[in-house]
Design a protein around this motif. Structure first.
Motif, PDB file in Angstrom:
ATOM      1  N   ALA A 141      -5.609   2.480   6.732  1.00 31.96           N
ATOM      2  CA  ALA A 141      -6.774   3.005   6.030  1.00 31.96           C
ATOM      3  C   ALA A 141      -6.371   3.868   4.840  1.00 31.96           C
ATOM      4  O   ALA A 141      -5.240   4.354   4.758  1.00 31.96           O
ATOM      5  N   ARG A 142      -7.336   4.074   3.950  1.00 34.42           N
ATOM      6  CA  ARG A 142      -7.087   4.851   2.745  1.00 34.42           C
ATOM      7  C   ARG A 142      -8.261   5.782   2.457  1.00 34.42           C
ATOM      8  O   ARG A 142      -9.422   5.400   2.596  1.00 34.42           O
ATOM      9  N   VAL A 186      -3.624   9.092   2.053  1.00 34.83           N
ATOM     10  CA  VAL A 186      -4.597   9.850   1.262  1.00 34.83           C
ATOM     11  C   VAL A 186      -3.979  10.227  -0.073  1.00 34.83           C
ATOM     12  O   VAL A 186      -2.905  10.850  -0.122  1.00 34.83           O
ATOM     13  N   ASN A 187      -4.629   9.841  -1.137  1.00 30.71           N
ATOM     14  CA  ASN A 187      -4.195  10.189  -2.488  1.00 30.71           C
ATOM     15  C   ASN A 187      -5.402  10.620  -3.307  1.00 30.71           C
ATOM     16  O   ASN A 187      -6.552  10.443  -2.888  1.00 30.71           O
ATOM     17  N   ALA A 188      -5.150  11.172  -4.466  1.00 29.84           N
ATOM     18  CA  ALA A 188      -6.234  11.572  -5.359  1.00 29.84           C
ATOM     19  C   ALA A 188      -5.886  11.156  -6.777  1.00 29.84           C
ATOM     20  O   ALA A 188      -4.725  10.894  -7.099  1.00 29.84           O
ATOM     21  N   VAL A 226      -7.081   2.597  -8.751  1.00 29.67           N
ATOM     22  CA  VAL A 226      -7.865   2.911  -7.552  1.00 29.67           C
ATOM     23  C   VAL A 226      -7.847   1.734  -6.579  1.00 29.67           C
ATOM     24  O   VAL A 226      -7.680   1.912  -5.363  1.00 29.67           O
ATOM     25  N   VAL A 227      -7.994   0.530  -7.101  1.00 27.85           N
ATOM     26  CA  VAL A 227      -7.984  -0.654  -6.240  1.00 27.85           C
ATOM     27  C   VAL A 227      -6.622  -0.812  -5.573  1.00 27.85           C
ATOM     28  O   VAL A 227      -6.533  -1.109  -4.374  1.00 27.85           O
ATOM     29  N   TRP A 228      -5.557  -0.598  -6.320  1.00 28.70           N
ATOM     30  CA  TRP A 228      -4.215  -0.703  -5.721  1.00 28.70           C
ATOM     31  C   TRP A 228      -4.034   0.340  -4.626  1.00 28.70           C
ATOM     32  O   TRP A 228      -3.506   0.037  -3.551  1.00 28.70           O
ATOM     33  N   SER A 234      -0.260  -0.188  -0.913  1.00 28.00           N
ATOM     34  CA  SER A 234       0.040   1.221  -1.181  1.00 28.00           C
ATOM     35  C   SER A 234       0.468   1.989   0.069  1.00 28.00           C
ATOM     36  O   SER A 234       0.421   3.226   0.086  1.00 28.00           O
ATOM     37  N   ALA A 235       0.905   1.282   1.101  1.00 27.64           N
ATOM     38  CA  ALA A 235       1.181   1.915   2.394  1.00 27.64           C
ATOM     39  C   ALA A 235       2.271   2.986   2.332  1.00 27.64           C
ATOM     40  O   ALA A 235       2.321   3.874   3.189  1.00 27.64           O
ATOM     41  N   GLU A 236       3.140   2.940   1.334  1.00 27.35           N
ATOM     42  CA  GLU A 236       4.234   3.907   1.245  1.00 27.35           C
ATOM     43  C   GLU A 236       3.885   5.109   0.378  1.00 27.35           C
ATOM     44  O   GLU A 236       4.738   5.982   0.165  1.00 27.35           O
ATOM     45  N   VAL A 237       2.670   5.178  -0.120  1.00 24.72           N
ATOM     46  CA  VAL A 237       2.290   6.242  -1.051  1.00 24.72           C
ATOM     47  C   VAL A 237       1.202   7.102  -0.429  1.00 24.72           C
ATOM     48  O   VAL A 237       0.117   6.605  -0.102  1.00 24.72           O
ATOM     49  N   THR A 238       1.469   8.383  -0.257  1.00 26.39           N
ATOM     50  CA  THR A 238       0.453   9.293   0.267  1.00 26.39           C
ATOM     51  C   THR A 238       0.753  10.713  -0.197  1.00 26.39           C
ATOM     52  O   THR A 238       1.897  11.060  -0.509  1.00 26.39           O
TER      53      THR A 238
END
Length: 292
Positions: A141-142, A186-188, A226-228, A234-238
């Motif tokens: 989830a994102r 979770v990213n912003a 945002v879509v990516w 994007s599982a490795e980016v948080t």
């Protein structure tokens, strides 16, 4: 085959501006989209456009700032599309004033829409995802939050908005740290684009080019990032805050402990000034507050 095929995304404030572009972009990549906006006609217009293009969408006008009404958004998404994978917290308002002219209402309205608006849906979905993970289900989830340059560097006349956006950047770090164990990233982002909130304040700077040149402030420029971030790629980016404008993507470098001095005991008040002067001279200067 889109990068968000079989994923369901809820986007707040999706009746126009950035949220509208996100909705169309997610749908084009195969996602089912819940288009949430307090303006029912605007939400429905975006939903209708997605469906005409062959996508799947649901319009929703429930209030994001209360848990009870936010739960209705979640329930509608489940009823229409099943599992929910992505939340894009995009909705926001401005009540710009110089700090000495700001009213209590100006402050509270901005905090309610931005901070409470980021809390309610995020908390409801985070609890769902946590329970699913504890039950042995695979969660991918994102949550994508929306900060701003006003929150990262400051902006004259936007103390309420900047404080809320700074809070969202900090919230992103804590959500990322707490929810990673459950499969939630979770990213912003801090976008610079032409929207209903920016057209009045930055109308001249953000107007469309007349000569057919690249439209730097077109909100559609922000949508691919945002879509990516909402995709499985994007599982490795948080825990990151990205700045985006035109064709530029940057990663923000947050507050961190800089130069230090340790006396090894309690300071005398008269000694502090020299120590502070030394530290400030060594520290990397902060970016200039916008408008100063």
């Amino acid at each position: 085959m889109g990068i968000c095929k079989d994923r369901t995304v809820i986007i707040t404030g999706a009746g126009g501006g950035l949220g509208r572009e996100y909705a169309f972009a997610f749908a084009a990549e195969g996602a089912a989209v819940v288009v949430n906006d307090i303006r029912p006609e605007a939400a429905q217009a975006v939903c209708d456009g997605i469906i005409r293009a062959g996508g799947r969408a649901l319009a929703n006008a429930d209030d994001i700032t209360r848990l009870g009404t936010a739960q209705r958004i979640v329930d509608a998404a489940h009823a229409a599309f099943g599992e929910i994978h992505v939340l894009v917290n995009n909705a926001g308002i401005c009540r710009d004033r110089m700090f000495t002219s700001m009213t209590e209402r100006d402050w509270d309205d901005v905090m309610r829409v931005h901070l409470r608006g980021h809390f309610c849906l995020s908390q409801l979905l985070a609890c769902e995802w946590r329970e699913a993970s504890k039950a042995g289900q695979t969660v991918d989830a994102r949550i994508i939050n929306t900060s701003s340059g006003a929150g990262l560097q400051g902006s004259i006349g936007q103390a309420n908005y900047g404080a809320a956006k700074a809070g969202i950047a900090a919230l992103t770090l804590m959500q990322a740290a707490e929810l990673a164990r459950y499969g939630v990233r979770v990213n912003a982002l801090a976008p610079a684009a032409r929207t209903s909130m920016t057209e009045g304040v930055f109308a001249e700077m953000m107007k469309k080019p007349a000569n057919g040149a690249f439209d730097y402030f077109d909100p559609a420029n922000i949508a691919p990032l945002v879509v990516w971030l909402g995709s499985t790629l994007s599982a490795e980016v948080t825990g990151q805050v990205f700045e985006a404008a035109g064709g530029m993507i940057a990663v923000a470098e947050g507050w961190r402990t800089g130069p230090r001095v340790d006396k090894g005991g309690r300071w005398n008040a008269a000694e502090v000034g020299a120590a502070v002067a030394q530290l400030v001279a060594q520290a990397r200067p902060a970016q200039q507050v916008y408008g100063s």
